[in-house]
Design a protein around this motif. Structure first.
Motif, PDB file in Angstrom:
ATOM      1  N   ALA A 189      83.216 -51.725 -47.173  1.00 17.66           N
ATOM      2  CA  ALA A 189      84.072 -51.800 -45.731  1.00 17.66           C
ATOM      3  C   ALA A 189      85.044 -50.675 -45.827  1.00 17.66           C
TER       4      ALA A 189
ATOM      5  N   GLU B 192      83.087 -47.388 -45.369  1.00 18.45           N
ATOM      6  CA  GLU B 192      82.636 -47.186 -44.034  1.00 18.45           C
ATOM      7  C   GLU B 192      83.646 -46.856 -43.010  1.00 18.45           C
TER       8      GLU B 192
ATOM      9  N   ARG C  52      79.238 -43.086 -32.862  1.00 16.56           N
ATOM     10  CA  ARG C  52      78.601 -44.270 -32.885  1.00 16.56           C
ATOM     11  C   ARG C  52      77.775 -44.751 -33.918  1.00 16.56           C
TER      12      ARG C  52
ATOM     13  N   ILE D 299      80.185 -46.404 -36.462  1.00 17.01           N
ATOM     14  CA  ILE D 299      80.835 -47.749 -35.551  1.00 17.01           C
ATOM     15  C   ILE D 299      79.785 -48.719 -36.010  1.00 17.01           C
ATOM     16  N   GLN D 300      78.294 -48.574 -35.983  1.00 19.72           N
ATOM     17  CA  GLN D 300      77.407 -49.581 -36.497  1.00 19.72           C
ATOM     18  C   GLN D 300      77.638 -49.835 -37.857  1.00 19.72           C
ATOM     19  N   ASP D 301      77.634 -48.972 -38.738  1.00 16.48           N
ATOM     20  CA  ASP D 301      77.944 -48.964 -40.145  1.00 16.48           C
ATOM     21  C   ASP D 301      79.181 -49.713 -40.298  1.00 16.48           C
ATOM     22  N   VAL D 302      80.088 -49.601 -39.364  1.00 15.97           N
ATOM     23  CA  VAL D 302      81.636 -50.409 -40.036  1.00 15.97           C
ATOM     24  C   VAL D 302      81.247 -51.848 -39.554  1.00 15.97           C
ATOM     25  N   ARG D 303      80.617 -51.965 -38.417  1.00 20.70           N
ATOM     26  CA  ARG D 303      80.258 -53.491 -37.901  1.00 20.70           C
ATOM     27  C   ARG D 303      79.515 -54.178 -38.974  1.00 20.70           C
ATOM     28  N   GLY D 304      78.501 -53.590 -39.630  1.00 24.09           N
ATOM     29  CA  GLY D 304      77.585 -54.374 -40.673  1.00 24.09           C
ATOM     30  C   GLY D 304      78.364 -54.595 -41.891  1.00 24.09           C
TER      31      GLY D 304
ATOM     32  N   LEU E  67      81.777 -55.290 -42.157  1.00 25.84           N
ATOM     33  CA  LEU E  67      82.858 -56.019 -41.678  1.00 25.84           C
ATOM     34  C   LEU E  67      81.751 -57.348 -41.483  1.00 25.84           C
ATOM     35  N   GLU E  68      80.783 -57.311 -41.151  1.00 30.06           N
ATOM     36  CA  GLU E  68      80.056 -58.542 -41.164  1.00 30.06           C
ATOM     37  C   GLU E  68      79.587 -59.383 -42.425  1.00 30.06           C
TER      38      GLU E  68
ATOM     39  N   GLU F  56      82.974 -60.591 -43.983  1.00 32.28           N
ATOM     40  CA  GLU F  56      83.261 -61.830 -43.492  1.00 32.28           C
ATOM     41  C   GLU F  56      82.249 -62.912 -44.119  1.00 32.28           C
TER      42      GLU F  56
END
Length: 74
Positions: free
Chosen positions: A13, A16, A52, A55-60, A62-63, A66
């Motif tokens: 995290a 990214e 963009r 951002i997708q890499d950060v989302r992955g 962070l998921e 979690e």
């Protein structure tokens, strides 16, 4: 690649988020439609596409963080 475990998830995290920060910083300096001229033409992308993608890499990441937090603390 996402290896299991909380330490990896935290590290991924942070990494990214740093990459997104770099992409946004370059975009502020050079603009959304600029490309990195040091890359070969086939590898160039606009800063908009780069941001963009990051951002997708950060989302992955962070998921994954979690999920790992839930395993550890819930």
């Amino acid at each position: 690649y996402m290896r299991p475990g909380l330490p990896f998830a935290v590290g991924k995290a942070v990494e990214e988020l740093g990459e997104l920060g770099a992409a946004l910083g370059k975009t502020l300096r050079w603009g959304w439609t600029s490309v990195n001229p040091e890359l070969p033409p086939g590898e160039q992308e606009t800063n908009l596409l780069w941001v963009r993608r990051e951002i997708q890499d950060v989302r992955g990441a962070l998921e994954n963080l979690e999920r790992e937090l839930a395993k550890e603390f819930l």
